[in-house]
Each structure stands twice: as structure tokens, then as C-alpha cells.
Design a protein around this motif. Sequence first.
Motif, mmCIF file in Angstrom:
data_model
loop_
_atom_site.group_PDB
_atom_site.id
_atom_site.type_symbol
_atom_site.label_atom_id
_atom_site.label_comp_id
_atom_site.label_asym_id
_atom_site.label_seq_id
_atom_site.Cartn_x
_atom_site.Cartn_y
_atom_site.Cartn_z
ATOM 1 N N ARG A 1 -7.643 4.463 5.824
ATOM 2 C CA ARG A 1 -6.450 3.632 5.670
ATOM 3 C C ARG A 1 -6.678 2.202 6.170
ATOM 4 O O ARG A 1 -6.338 1.231 5.490
ATOM 5 N N GLU B 1 0.818 -1.212 0.000
ATOM 6 C CA GLU B 1 0.000 0.000 0.000
ATOM 7 C C GLU B 1 0.859 1.273 0.000
ATOM 8 O O GLU B 1 0.594 2.223 -0.736
ATOM 9 N N GLU B 2 1.901 1.264 0.811
ATOM 10 C CA GLU B 2 2.659 2.499 1.032
ATOM 11 C C GLU B 2 3.951 2.588 0.239
ATOM 12 O O GLU B 2 4.585 3.645 0.183
#
Length: 203
Positions: A139, A106-107
Motif C-alpha cells: 500500500r 486510491e481508496e
Amino acid sequence: MIDELLHGNQRFVESEFNNNLGYYQTIAAAQSPKILWIGCSDSRVSEDVITASKPGTIFVHRNVANIVAFNDVNVASLIQYAVVYLKIPDIIICGHTKCGGIMAIEEGVSEDYIADWLLIAQGAKERTDRIAAEQGLDREQKLEVLTRENIRLQIKHLTSIGFIKRHRKKTGLPRVHGWLYSVDTGKIEVVVDGNATSQAPSA
Ligand SMILES: [Zn+2]
């Protein structure tokens, strides 16, 4: 810590192993596991412990973010051995909550080997990005969706392997299950029911 492990092994031999000697002698002669487990390397997700299974039950492959890389000889040979030689009828791909690999998908991550590895799950991120945009997820919600989408994507990878496709067409096996383990509750949720989605053998 190393000494603790060796002492733990002594305790295992003196209690569990010696108390169930007949069982351990049987599996010493030949293993006959009924499950192939493809899970994350995360130290909190020990397949034997969380399913209360004895040694000899589960054949195991674990890596960062429970990925089935279709171009990886390591995982492909292990799956082939499990299906063709051990004749394992059920494969479980198990993801888990609070997965560092999923957070890195995701990051993003700067370490090259990890980044390359996680690219294999990029399709799950793209799908999750679309869902998150449509539904306005925060998130935490997005990470949960990504964890589930990754399980589904890895099942797709697994069932796209040539010999798996042929084997399923011929025998209906292996069934492929997608599970999600919660590190907070210890519970497993069935995300993809392999019994419902197994491919019927062709006549
Ligand atoms: Zn993980």
C-alpha cells in the motif's frame, strides 16, 4: 486560534515587515513573482515556508491533490494571468507525501464533490494500478507511485492547455517542473526536471 493569527500578524509587522520596509514597499508597488506554484491545499505544505521564499516570489494556486483540471476556469484563468501578464517563466506542480487526496484517489471516497474532483486524476490511478500489479507493490509503495504519477499527469494536463502549448512553441516558456515534498523530512525531490524537458522555441 483566530487571536493567535492576529497576534502573529502583529509580530510579523513589527519584525519582518518593518525590518525590510524597502523590500515590502517595492512589492507593494507591483508584484513580480518568478514562480507559479500549483500545490496541494494541505496545511503542512506552505510553499513560502518550505522554500524559504519571501512574499512576492511565488504566485499560488492550491487545491486538493494539486490537480490541474483542464475544464476548470479557475485554474485556467490563473495560469493564463501568470503566464501572459506576469510573464512567469517557471511553473512548479508540487505533490507531497501522506496526501489525503492521493489516499482518497486510491481508496475511493463517498462525498460527491470530492469524488468528482478526484476523478480528474483517475488516469494516474489506472497507470499506478498497472505498475502495482506488475511489481507487487504494498500500500505505501503504491501511494508513493500514485503521488508521482499524479504529478506527471497534472503536468500533462497543464501542457495540453491551448494557450500554454502556443506560448511554449513560440517562446520555450513556461518551463514546467514536477516536485515532491516529504512531510516527514521537509525535503523536496525533483520528479520532473522542467529545465531538461522545456520545449525549445520554434524558429
Ligand atoms: Zn495533499
